[in-house]
Design a protein around this motif. Structure first.
Motif, PDB file in Angstrom:
ATOM      1  N   GLU A 246       7.103  78.061  43.018  1.00 48.39           N
ATOM      2  CA  GLU A 246       7.528  77.811  41.630  1.00 48.39           C
ATOM      3  C   GLU A 246       8.773  78.629  41.261  1.00 48.39           C
ATOM      4  OE1 GLU A 246       4.374  78.554  42.457  1.00 48.39           O
ATOM      5  OE2 GLU A 246       2.952  77.239  41.427  1.00 48.39           O
ATOM      6  N   GLY A 247       8.801  79.869  41.750  1.00 48.70           N
ATOM      7  CA  GLY A 247       9.930  80.741  41.433  1.00 48.70           C
ATOM      8  C   GLY A 247      11.245  80.174  41.956  1.00 48.70           C
ATOM      9  N   VAL A 248      11.201  79.646  43.172  1.00 49.43           N
ATOM     10  CA  VAL A 248      12.400  79.042  43.759  1.00 49.43           C
ATOM     11  C   VAL A 248      12.797  77.808  42.947  1.00 49.43           C
ATOM     12  CG1 VAL A 248      13.370  78.013  45.861  1.00 49.43           C
ATOM     13  CG2 VAL A 248      11.736  79.889  46.040  1.00 49.43           C
ATOM     14  N   ALA A 249      11.784  77.035  42.555  1.00 46.43           N
ATOM     15  CA  ALA A 249      12.057  75.831  41.753  1.00 46.43           C
ATOM     16  C   ALA A 249      12.728  76.195  40.432  1.00 46.43           C
ATOM     17  CB  ALA A 249      10.750  75.070  41.492  1.00 46.43           C
ATOM     18  N   ILE A 250      12.276  77.292  39.817  1.00 48.34           N
ATOM     19  CA  ILE A 250      12.883  77.728  38.551  1.00 48.34           C
ATOM     20  C   ILE A 250      14.346  78.098  38.767  1.00 48.34           C
ATOM     21  CG2 ILE A 250      12.873  79.605  36.826  1.00 48.34           C
ATOM     22  CD1 ILE A 250       9.759  79.507  37.105  1.00 48.34           C
ATOM     23  N   LEU A 251      14.591  78.818  39.864  1.00 43.49           N
ATOM     24  CA  LEU A 251      15.961  79.234  40.169  1.00 43.49           C
ATOM     25  C   LEU A 251      16.870  78.019  40.361  1.00 43.49           C
ATOM     26  CD1 LEU A 251      17.157  82.065  40.522  1.00 43.49           C
ATOM     27  CD2 LEU A 251      16.970  81.767  42.984  1.00 43.49           C
ATOM     28  N   LEU A 252      16.328  76.958  40.993  1.00 43.15           N
ATOM     29  CA  LEU A 252      17.123  75.745  41.229  1.00 43.15           C
ATOM     30  C   LEU A 252      17.284  74.912  39.958  1.00 43.15           C
ATOM     31  CD1 LEU A 252      15.628  74.659  44.691  1.00 43.15           C
ATOM     32  CD2 LEU A 252      17.871  75.688  44.274  1.00 43.15           C
ATOM     33  N   MET A 253      16.249  74.884  39.139  1.00 39.52           N
ATOM     34  CA  MET A 253      16.287  74.044  37.933  1.00 39.52           C
ATOM     35  C   MET A 253      17.079  74.669  36.782  1.00 39.52           C
ATOM     36  SD  MET A 253      14.912  71.217  38.509  1.00 39.52           S
ATOM     37  CE  MET A 253      15.272  71.266  40.258  1.00 39.52           C
ATOM     38  N   LEU A 254      17.177  75.993  36.808  1.00 38.49           N
ATOM     39  CA  LEU A 254      17.835  76.693  35.691  1.00 38.49           C
ATOM     40  C   LEU A 254      19.288  76.249  35.469  1.00 38.49           C
ATOM     41  CD1 LEU A 254      17.036  78.705  33.548  1.00 38.49           C
ATOM     42  CD2 LEU A 254      17.803  80.546  35.041  1.00 38.49           C
TER      43      LEU A 254
END
Lengths: 244, 240
Positions: free
Chosen positions: A210-218
């Motif tokens: 999820e953390g990686v996804a947040i970094l990509l989606m931000l």
């Protein structure tokens, strides 16, 4: 005139409060980092760097930008009380409302010497009481701890996050209760939600990333927000102040 | 030493109590100096005392919610560490998220499974990660706090500064954009618990508005968390 204003803002108290806040917070931060290192060394349980990175990448990807954005967003309201506020945490649910309440009671405006001082009084009093109440909770917990080791409680704690998030997300997605609200802000979420949903359903995004996804989606969310804001679709609207 | 033994060790208790006494002293000095400052600026002592009384009364109720969060966290992470985290820097939501993300990053299903493994190195990882992850704000506050408090408000008053407000909201919106699909499409029990939590919050909000029981607002988070966790046990029996 500018020189006079600077003199008024940077008087002895203001210089003291920032110096004391900075040095005091820095010592506290160093101590915070010292505790896990001391425990790991004392009990010969220092983890390899790879384990820290594996466990920490998501947390850091999420919380470091959130922490920075909170400081940028709330420091203008909190003033010099920011050092103590960010050190003792519970900003949105406790300290920020406390400061706004204090300013209202003292009929003071923030970013004035009076507002800054009264905000610090409120945050300091609130912080001390919170710490004492939590300490009381610790005393009550000791005799109750066997209860928290039961299968029922362990089963319930497995789902703490969705238990908290359902209600919390309503607050995030709903209109802001402060001095302003962001009109059409949910439009910012559409593309990130669609992308993440597809990756979850197809099994690309698995639990733990999820953390990686947040970094990509931000950057995607910020880019979309910027376009919508420039086009006037996403707007910041002042909330009407309701008198009690 | 195991995860559980370290997480409740006397050394950790000692270190946490020393740290808490330091923060308590830090807050007390702030209180004393800012009180004196208020009086110097011509604010009535009675007004300052009223602010203190009001702040204490306001703090009491949300603090109970923090204690309930502490009870939840201590079930898997021992007593001293959640005591420290929730007294200093953290909040119930952040600590739960941080612990969950870290446990998943280390390939455990959740925090409870991670604690169950009873690996002492895992407890060290959790402590380090939870500490470093939450310090981001200080990277800005310590070097720039003084400049911000004397200058940022003026910048925000400018017409084009509304972008700052919109951009700030993007972090929380992105958080929701990622976690909502993961919880809804990833696991049926998570989805059911998530919706239960939202429903309880919604019902409580409606109750508060309808019957004007505003004091209940301070308990919404705590009650939602507790009831939804209890409901999750039922959902596990039904769907798990």
């Amino acid at each position: 005139m500018k020189e006079k204003k600077e003199t008024v803002i940077l008087d002895d108290y203001t210089n003291w409060v920032h110096r004391f806040g900075r040095i005091g917070a820095l010592i506290a931060i160093l101590y915070m980092v010292f505790i896990p290192i001391a425990i790991a060394l004392a009990y010969d349980s220092f983890p390899p760097l790879s384990a820290i990175l594996k466990g920490g990448i998501g947390v850091m990807a999420l919380f470091i930008p959130i922490g920075i954005s909170e400081v940028i967003s709330y420091t203008p309201i909190l003033g010099s009380a920011s050092y103590l506020t960010f050190l003792t945490g519970n900003i949105l649910n406790l300290k920020l409302p406390c400061v706004l309440n204090a300013l209202k009671l003292a009929k003071a405006d923030q970013n004035t010497p009076e507002g800054d001082a009264i905000a610090t009084v409120a945050v300091a009093a609130s912080s001390i009481l919170t710490m004492l109440i939590i300490a009381l909770g610790v005393l009550l917990l000791v005799p109750l701890q066997p209860l928290f080791q039961t299968a029922f409680v362990k089963s319930a704690t497995s789902y703490m996050l969705p238990a908290l998030f359902g209600g919390m997300f309503l607050g995030i997605l709903g209109p802001e209760q402060g001095s302003f609200r962001i009109k059409n802000k949910l439009l910012i979420m559409i593309v990130p939600v669609v992308i993440v949903s597809i990756t979850v359903i197809t099994g690309i995004l698995i639990s733990g990333l999820e953390g990686v996804a947040i970094l990509l989606m931000l950057p995607i969310a910020i880019g979309i927000a910027r376009i919508l804001w420039k086009k006037g679709i996403v707007q910041v609207v002042t909330n009407e102040v309701k008198e009690d | 030493m195991t995860f559980y033994e370290i997480s409740n060790s006397k050394l950790l208790y000692g270190l946490v109590i020393i740290g808490l006494l330091y923060i308590l002293g830090f807050a007390a000095i702030f209180l004393k100096r800012s009180y004196k400052r208020c009086v110097e600026l011509g604010i009535d002592r009675s007004t300052v005392n009223d602010v203190i009384k009001s702040s204490l009364a306001f703090t009491l109720v949300p603090s109970i919610a923090i204690v309930i969060g502490f009870f939840s966290l201590s079930a898997v992470m021992g007593i001293p560490w959640p005591w420290w985290r929730l007294s200093v820097l953290g909040s119930v939501g952040y600590e739960l998220m941080a612990a969950d993300l870290a446990s998943k990053g280390m390939s455990y299903a959740n925090v409870a499974a991670m604690a169950e493994a009873n690996d002492p190195q895992v407890f060290s990882v959790i402590m380090i990660v939870m500490t470093i992850g939450i310090l981001g704000g200080f990277l800005v506050l310590l070097p720039f706090g003084k400049k911000m408090t004397t200058g940022l408000m003026a910048a925000r008053e400018k017409k084009d500064s509304t972008w700052g407000i919109v951009m700030s909201s993007c972090f929380m919106l992105t958080l929701a954009s990622v976690f909502l699909p993961v919880m809804i499409f990833g696991d049926a029990v998570s989805a059911a618990t998530l919706f239960t939590s939202a429903l309880i919050t919604l019902l409580m909000t409606l109750l508060i508005k309808q019957f004007k029981i505003h004091w209940l607002s301070n308990f919404v988070l705590a009650v939602t968390l507790l009831l939804s966790m209890i409901a999750s046990v039922g959902w596990q029996a039904l769907l798990g």
